[in-house]
Design a protein around this motif. Sequence first.
Motif, PDB file in Angstrom:
ATOM      1  N   CYS A  29     118.070 -93.412 -60.646  1.00  0.00           N
ATOM      2  CA  CYS A  29     119.067 -94.424 -61.318  1.00  0.00           C
ATOM      3  C   CYS A  29     119.602 -94.073 -62.740  1.00  0.00           C
ATOM      4  CB  CYS A  29     118.513 -95.622 -61.210  1.00  0.00           C
ATOM      5  SG  CYS A  29     120.007 -96.922 -62.127  1.00  0.00           S
ATOM      6  N   ARG A  30     120.938 -93.676 -62.793  1.00  0.00           N
ATOM      7  CA  ARG A  30     121.441 -93.227 -63.982  1.00  0.00           C
ATOM      8  C   ARG A  30     122.138 -94.658 -64.729  1.00  0.00           C
ATOM      9  NH1 ARG A  30     125.060 -88.178 -63.467  1.00  0.00           N
ATOM     10  NH2 ARG A  30     125.691 -88.743 -65.557  1.00  0.00           N
ATOM     11  N   PHE A  31     122.658 -95.544 -63.784  1.00  0.00           N
ATOM     12  CA  PHE A  31     123.178 -96.627 -64.595  1.00  0.00           C
ATOM     13  C   PHE A  31     123.076 -97.944 -63.441  1.00  0.00           C
ATOM     14  CE2 PHE A  31     126.725 -99.691 -64.458  1.00  0.00           C
ATOM     15  CZ  PHE A  31     126.871 -99.855 -65.812  1.00  0.00           C
ATOM     16  N   ALA A  32     122.891 -99.041 -64.103  1.00  0.00           N
ATOM     17  CA  ALA A  32     122.784-100.226 -63.468  1.00  0.00           C
ATOM     18  C   ALA A  32     123.245-101.386 -64.090  1.00  0.00           C
ATOM     19  CB  ALA A  32     121.462-100.549 -62.827  1.00  0.00           C
ATOM     20  N   ASN A  33     124.104-102.436 -63.380  1.00  0.00           N
ATOM     21  CA  ASN A  33     124.445-103.581 -64.122  1.00  0.00           C
ATOM     22  C   ASN A  33     123.094-104.741 -64.101  1.00  0.00           C
ATOM     23  OD1 ASN A  33     124.310-104.713 -61.744  1.00  0.00           O
ATOM     24  ND2 ASN A  33     126.481-105.369 -61.572  1.00  0.00           N
ATOM     25  N   ALA A  34     123.326-105.682 -65.114  1.00  0.00           N
ATOM     26  CA  ALA A  34     122.196-106.522 -65.249  1.00  0.00           C
ATOM     27  C   ALA A  34     121.755-107.182 -63.962  1.00  0.00           C
ATOM     28  CB  ALA A  34     122.571-107.532 -66.280  1.00  0.00           C
ATOM     29  N   SER A  35     122.703-107.552 -62.992  1.00  0.00           N
ATOM     30  CA  SER A  35     122.421-108.140 -61.850  1.00  0.00           C
ATOM     31  C   SER A  35     121.392-107.423 -60.844  1.00  0.00           C
ATOM     32  CB  SER A  35     123.698-108.709 -61.130  1.00  0.00           C
ATOM     33  OG  SER A  35     124.296-109.373 -61.957  1.00  0.00           O
ATOM     34  N   TYR A  36     121.874-106.002 -60.786  1.00  0.00           N
ATOM     35  CA  TYR A  36     120.794-105.131 -60.080  1.00  0.00           C
ATOM     36  C   TYR A  36     119.512-105.006 -60.378  1.00  0.00           C
ATOM     37  CZ  TYR A  36     119.994-101.038 -56.995  1.00  0.00           C
ATOM     38  OH  TYR A  36     119.544-100.127 -55.969  1.00  0.00           O
ATOM     39  N   ALA A  37     119.621-104.677 -61.981  1.00  0.00           N
ATOM     40  CA  ALA A  37     118.245-104.523 -62.528  1.00  0.00           C
ATOM     41  C   ALA A  37     117.252-105.861 -62.442  1.00  0.00           C
ATOM     42  CB  ALA A  37     118.221-104.286 -63.910  1.00  0.00           C
ATOM     43  N   SER A  38     117.972-106.981 -62.602  1.00  0.00           N
ATOM     44  CA  SER A  38     117.028-108.349 -62.808  1.00  0.00           C
ATOM     45  C   SER A  38     116.878-108.314 -61.124  1.00  0.00           C
ATOM     46  CB  SER A  38     118.128-109.391 -62.953  1.00  0.00           C
ATOM     47  OG  SER A  38     117.357-110.781 -62.845  1.00  0.00           O
ATOM     48  N   PHE A  40     115.802-106.750 -58.769  1.00  0.00           N
ATOM     49  CA  PHE A  40     114.733-105.875 -58.535  1.00  0.00           C
ATOM     50  C   PHE A  40     113.428-105.902 -59.634  1.00  0.00           C
ATOM     51  CE2 PHE A  40     117.946-103.799 -55.863  1.00  0.00           C
ATOM     52  CZ  PHE A  40     117.261-103.740 -54.774  1.00  0.00           C
ATOM     53  N   GLY A  41     113.791-106.990 -60.594  1.00  0.00           N
ATOM     54  CA  GLY A  41     112.614-107.230 -61.471  1.00  0.00           C
ATOM     55  C   GLY A  41     112.377-106.110 -62.678  1.00  0.00           C
ATOM     56  N   PHE A  42     113.548-105.470 -62.944  1.00  0.00           N
ATOM     57  CA  PHE A  42     113.793-104.732 -64.189  1.00  0.00           C
ATOM     58  C   PHE A  42     114.902-105.056 -65.096  1.00  0.00           C
ATOM     59  CE2 PHE A  42     112.281-101.965 -60.335  1.00  0.00           C
ATOM     60  CZ  PHE A  42     111.391-101.453 -61.134  1.00  0.00           C
ATOM     61  N   THR A  43     114.887-104.338 -66.202  1.00  0.00           N
ATOM     62  CA  THR A  43     115.914-104.414 -67.391  1.00  0.00           C
ATOM     63  C   THR A  43     116.969-103.297 -67.006  1.00  0.00           C
ATOM     64  OG1 THR A  43     115.055-103.099 -69.075  1.00  0.00           O
ATOM     65  CG2 THR A  43     114.372-105.635 -69.003  1.00  0.00           C
ATOM     66  N   ILE A  44     117.981-103.517 -67.673  1.00  0.00           N
ATOM     67  CA  ILE A  44     119.144-102.231 -67.516  1.00  0.00           C
ATOM     68  C   ILE A  44     118.485-101.045 -68.129  1.00  0.00           C
ATOM     69  CG2 ILE A  44     121.205-103.794 -67.215  1.00  0.00           C
ATOM     70  CD1 ILE A  44     121.604-103.355 -69.860  1.00  0.00           C
ATOM     71  N   GLN A  45     117.476-101.293 -69.044  1.00  0.00           N
ATOM     72  CA  GLN A  45     116.926-100.152 -69.796  1.00  0.00           C
ATOM     73  C   GLN A  45     115.887 -99.595 -69.023  1.00  0.00           C
ATOM     74  OE1 GLN A  45     117.364-102.850 -71.603  1.00  0.00           O
ATOM     75  NE2 GLN A  45     119.359-102.446 -72.494  1.00  0.00           N
ATOM     76  N   SER A  46     115.061-100.362 -68.403  1.00  0.00           N
ATOM     77  CA  SER A  46     113.771 -99.881 -67.553  1.00  0.00           C
ATOM     78  C   SER A  46     114.006 -99.312 -66.302  1.00  0.00           C
ATOM     79  CB  SER A  46     112.784-100.997 -67.708  1.00  0.00           C
ATOM     80  OG  SER A  46     113.300-102.045 -67.014  1.00  0.00           O
TER      81      SER A  46
END
Length: 679
Positions: A29-38, A40-46
């Motif tokens: 992953c090089r980029f994700a919006n907040a909804s995608y990260a959240s 799957f249990g991640f932040t947009i940074q992690s």
Amino acid sequence: MKDSDSILQLIADTTPALLAYFDARTLRCRFANASYASYFGFTIQSIVGRTVQEIAGDAVWQEVQAYFPRVLVDRQSVRYTRKVERDTGETQYLETVLRPHIDNGEFKGLVALVTDVSHHYRMAQQMRASEERMRKFAEITTEAIVVHQGGIIMDGNDALARLTGYPLDALRGRHVLEYIAPEYRAQALEHGRSGGEDCYESMIVHKSGRHIPVEVEGKSMPGAERDSRIVLLRDLTASRQVQEHMDFLAQHDLLTRLPNRARLNQLMKNALAQATVRQERLAILSIDIDHFKAVNDSLSHHAGDLLLCEVARRLSATVRAQDIVARMGGDDFVAVLTGDPTPQEAEAMATRLCQAIEAPCDIDGTQFVVSLSMGIAMFPGNGDTPEMLLGNAEAAMHMAKDIGRRSFQFYTSTLESRSTRMLMQEQLLRRAVEQGELELHYQPQIATADGTLTGLEALVRWRHPQRGLVYPNEFIGLAEDLGMISEVGRWVLREACRQVKVWQDAGFPVVPVAINLSAQEFLQRDVARDVAEALWETGLEARYLHIELTESTLMQSGGQMSDTLHALKALGVSLAIDDFGTGYSSLAYLRRHPIDKLKIDRSFVTDVPRDADATAIVNAIVQMSHSLHLQIVAEGVETQEQLDLLRSLHCTTAQGYLISRPLPADQTQAWMSQHLHKS
């Protein structure tokens, strides 16, 4: 660049879908919006730097990895839907779109767009279930159903084929307007174009050319390519016939088919208005059959009914076509002579009527000769309203009776005024109540299955010192006019409760007694309180008291009626509708009021089983009573054939002359003793 990255992140986070970008070579992953990260249990940074498998988990990767070669190798966009069971127990459907990112021919990465389409899946399931329900409903309903697009018939049910007379195959592909009467087509076209969903009436043209009235109700259904309309067509033929029949019943006497009191009042208003404009006279003849009660007493009510029908026929045949003949009730008739009759012409008509009625007539093998007493009032000299003219004609008729019957009298100013006559009648009726001239007669009710006594109906009589036994149709209306109906009603209530309690204590069958209450009694007194007091004073249990009311009483008395009926039910008293089918014939009161029993009016029972319509009406009332869990009683049973038919129709209870005529208390007791001995 930082500003651009910030704007890009803001836009991505605003997107309602789950959005991520993965490197083509490493699938990291090089980029994700907040909804995608959240999700799957991640932040947009992690989440940045993690592979699809690391983000989604092994199980999900095993499920979706087969789609990636088409993107990575074939460089094609891929769309798939995955079913997800959430920890909350909810089923979720996620639609994923994988799209390759190619820049100057170089495959750099792929975009993953994940959308929650659960709502669309549920809608589709509901649509399929709805279509299945609709299919089953269309198969069993008697209402015609047609589905069309832009007026072109797409489908229908068997009821539609029956309604139009055409098979469904012949209807499909045709325009709905072809089967609508021309004068109704514009209305149908506008209703379809506007998507209206309110009911309206139209006319279907059957294959035979017959026009069928229908009620139409349409609904719009959205479709993938084009909206459809589903339309229900209810055949109004039967309901129109029933309504016409009920309108006739509401305005005509059931026995003689002559206009009744209400219809006469309207006809007289019209005649008076026309006579006033034309400056013409009218003659109103109040007609009473002399000694009619003797026919009922010596033979039966059936014979009396036959005589009334014959009198009605002769009266109608004797007057002119322009004149009016009506039955007021009992043996009272009215004739209205129109066309500017002179008093001499009114007298001549009265003479012809007397002669016509006095001709011998055969009733059930017995020859009768009856006579008339008549009173004549003239418009405009003797009044200018239906009430005044009828009252004065009736006063003249009573004068004819007083001077020896079999004659007629004109109303004149020398006759006692109506107020004076009413005062004399009030004094006589008060004396009857005070000096015990009223008495109750009891008519038994039996089970049709085995003849068991199931109840008694108490009917009031006046033992007049000069006239002998006077029936309620001759004085109950008077009691209501004089405001004395409550006094009479209280006496009937207490005496019926007292007498039945005496019989119960003496070992006779423990059965309920029914009394009749009029609308005025509910308006003039606290009926529930009076009933409670009567039950307490006599010691009769409430379940052994039945109160009968007419349909018109229920409709006239407003909200107070409902409160009183519920108060009576709270006491334990049973409630019945008397003469069912002859009043307003609205079923709404069966839902609004705590009714326990229906009594089929004797006018219907009289014509069974020889009259198919009467038999159908009785059967319909019985079946309706059973479906509403109401008791059912048939009145006026006079022949074994009638009783046998009622038994076959599962009408459980009957009363009438075949069983017993209404009897004084001592004769009722003897009847019960004999009945017990037989059983």
